[in-house]
Design a protein around this motif. Structure first.
Motif, short mmCIF file in Angstrom:
data_model
loop_
_atom_site.label_atom_id
_atom_site.label_comp_id
_atom_site.label_asym_id
_atom_site.label_seq_id
_atom_site.Cartn_x
_atom_site.Cartn_y
_atom_site.Cartn_z
N ALA A 165 0.80 -1.22 0.00
CA ALA A 165 0.00 0.00 0.00
C ALA A 165 0.83 1.27 0.00
O ALA A 165 0.32 2.35 -0.33
N ALA A 166 2.11 1.18 0.39
CA ALA A 166 2.96 2.37 0.46
C ALA A 166 4.07 2.25 -0.57
O ALA A 166 4.91 1.34 -0.50
N ALA A 167 4.10 3.16 -1.53
CA ALA A 167 4.98 3.04 -2.68
C ALA A 167 6.46 3.00 -2.32
O ALA A 167 7.27 2.36 -2.99
N LYS A 168 6.84 3.70 -1.24
CA LYS A 168 8.26 3.82 -0.92
C LYS A 168 8.72 2.87 0.18
O LYS A 168 9.88 2.90 0.58
N LEU A 169 7.82 2.01 0.66
CA LEU A 169 8.22 1.07 1.71
C LEU A 169 8.60 -0.27 1.08
O LEU A 169 7.82 -0.85 0.33
N PRO A 170 9.79 -0.78 1.39
CA PRO A 170 10.26 -2.02 0.76
C PRO A 170 9.63 -3.26 1.40
O PRO A 170 8.99 -3.18 2.44
N ARG A 171 9.83 -4.39 0.74
CA ARG A 171 9.45 -5.67 1.33
C ARG A 171 10.57 -6.12 2.27
O ARG A 171 11.73 -6.21 1.85
N VAL A 172 10.27 -6.36 3.52
CA VAL A 172 11.30 -6.73 4.49
C VAL A 172 10.88 -7.99 5.23
O VAL A 172 9.69 -8.33 5.29
N ALA A 173 11.87 -8.68 5.79
CA ALA A 173 11.60 -9.89 6.56
C ALA A 173 11.13 -9.52 7.97
O ALA A 173 11.53 -8.49 8.52
N ILE A 174 10.32 -10.38 8.54
CA ILE A 174 9.89 -10.17 9.92
C ILE A 174 11.02 -10.59 10.84
O ILE A 174 11.59 -11.68 10.72
N ALA A 175 11.38 -9.72 11.76
CA ALA A 175 12.46 -10.02 12.71
C ALA A 175 12.23 -9.22 13.98
O ALA A 175 11.54 -8.19 13.96
N ARG A 176 12.81 -9.70 15.06
CA ARG A 176 12.72 -8.97 16.32
C ARG A 176 13.83 -7.93 16.37
O ARG A 176 15.01 -8.29 16.46
N PRO A 177 13.51 -6.66 16.30
CA PRO A 177 14.56 -5.63 16.29
C PRO A 177 15.18 -5.47 17.67
O PRO A 177 14.55 -5.73 18.70
N GLN A 178 16.45 -5.06 17.68
CA GLN A 178 17.15 -4.88 18.95
C GLN A 178 16.62 -3.68 19.71
O GLN A 178 16.65 -3.66 20.94
N LYS A 179 16.14 -2.65 18.99
CA LYS A 179 15.60 -1.46 19.63
C LYS A 179 14.19 -1.19 19.11
O LYS A 179 13.85 -1.58 18.00
N VAL A 180 13.42 -0.51 19.94
CA VAL A 180 12.07 -0.16 19.53
C VAL A 180 12.11 0.96 18.49
O VAL A 180 11.37 0.94 17.50
N ILE A 181 12.98 1.95 18.71
CA ILE A 181 13.08 3.08 17.79
C ILE A 181 14.02 2.72 16.66
O ILE A 181 15.22 2.51 16.86
N GLY A 182 13.49 2.62 15.43
CA GLY A 182 14.31 2.30 14.28
C GLY A 182 15.07 3.50 13.77
O GLY A 182 14.56 4.62 13.79
N ASN A 183 16.30 3.26 13.28
CA ASN A 183 17.10 4.37 12.75
C ASN A 183 17.23 4.31 11.23
O ASN A 183 18.02 5.02 10.63
N ASP A 184 16.44 3.44 10.59
CA ASP A 184 16.31 3.43 9.14
C ASP A 184 14.94 2.84 8.80
O ASP A 184 14.21 2.40 9.69
#
Length: 258
Positions: A165-184
């Motif tokens: 639905a969002a033209a500029k958002l890529p397809r990414v794998a589901i993963a548990r991030p190390q931090k809640v606040i993403g820096n990219d």
């Protein structure tokens, strides 16, 4: 031996039980157009790798939420195992379970099978979380009845929707991030979906418990449930074999001898 088949919207599970224990399990992508012969070619090769042959199978039980797939799965059992399959939800199939819904026929076969797999193993009342294409929250009363629940989008579906639905958002794998606040962008998407999903689980479980008014045991199962281990504060047990244990119970309830 028993062949148990659980056909979901995304994957189909085939599992063999020898009367004492589960001997093998395999998954394939669900394709409602796959014929009985195509199923047989794929399954025969995997069975051969584990030392099994079609002649070893003399019973079959099937649960499916994909009606279009049932014809071919039924033919697979009849043609290659010479067995009339037990189909969860069909008339005459005993589940030994009261369904307390306004329309009992609307209870999905997968949800009823999960309830059977949980009863007798865990003390009720129960909340069963099954995370797949959709994520279901099912409530089982202390006396073993199916009381209803919640259906929410699955975590993979949420991630796909963001990309689609969002033209500029890529397809990414589901993963548990190390931090809640993403820096990219990728880490921000992963955080939003993963931690948003964990809060969805914990929040809905809390609301169910509050409405039910008594302590409840929470069991989680499904293809991506291992991602939540150690993240959710409300899940008591992770049980990957819940569904096939329920299918085994259906077989026993309908004359199968383990």
């Amino acid at each position: 031996m028993l062949l148990a088949i659980d056909c979901g919207n995304t994957n189909t599970l085939f599992a063999i039980h020898d009367g004492e224990d589960w001997q093998a399990q395999w998954r394939s992508g669900t394709d409602s157009t796959r014929t009985a012969d195509e199923h047989a070619v794929w399954l025969s090769q995997l069975m051969d790798l584990h030392g099994f042959a079609f002649k070893d199978i003399d019973a079959c039980v099937i649960s499916t939420v994909v009606p279009q797939a049932l014809f071919n799965l039924r033919n697979l059992s009849r043609r290659y195992f010479d067995a009339e399959p037990i189909i969860v939800g069909e008339n005459g199939v005993n589940l030994d379970m009261e369904v307390r819904l306004a329309r009992a026929s609307e209870a999905g076969a997968d949800r009823l099978v999960n309830a059977l797999g949980a009863r007798g193993v865990y003390d009720g009342p129960l909340i069963i979380i099954d995370s797949g294409t959709a994520t279901t929250f099912d409530v089982i009363s202390a006396d073993g009845a199916f009381e209803g629940g919640i259906i929410a989008p699955g975590i993979n579906l949420s991630m796909q929707a963001l990309h689609a639905a969002a033209a500029k958002l890529p397809r990414v794998a589901i993963a548990r991030p190390q931090k809640v606040i993403g820096n990219d962008t990728v880490s921000a998407m992963q955080s939003g979906v993963f931690w948003g999903y964990i809060d969805l689980i914990d929040g809905l479980v809390a609301r169910i418990k509050e409405e039910h008014g008594q302590p409840m045991t929470v069991i989680a199962t499904g293809g991506v449930v291992s991602l939540f281990d150690g993240a959710s504060q409300t899940i008591d047990h992770y049980d990957p074999d819940l569904t096939i244990r329920g299918l085994l119970q259906v077989w026993k309830l309908n004359g199968g001898q383990a």
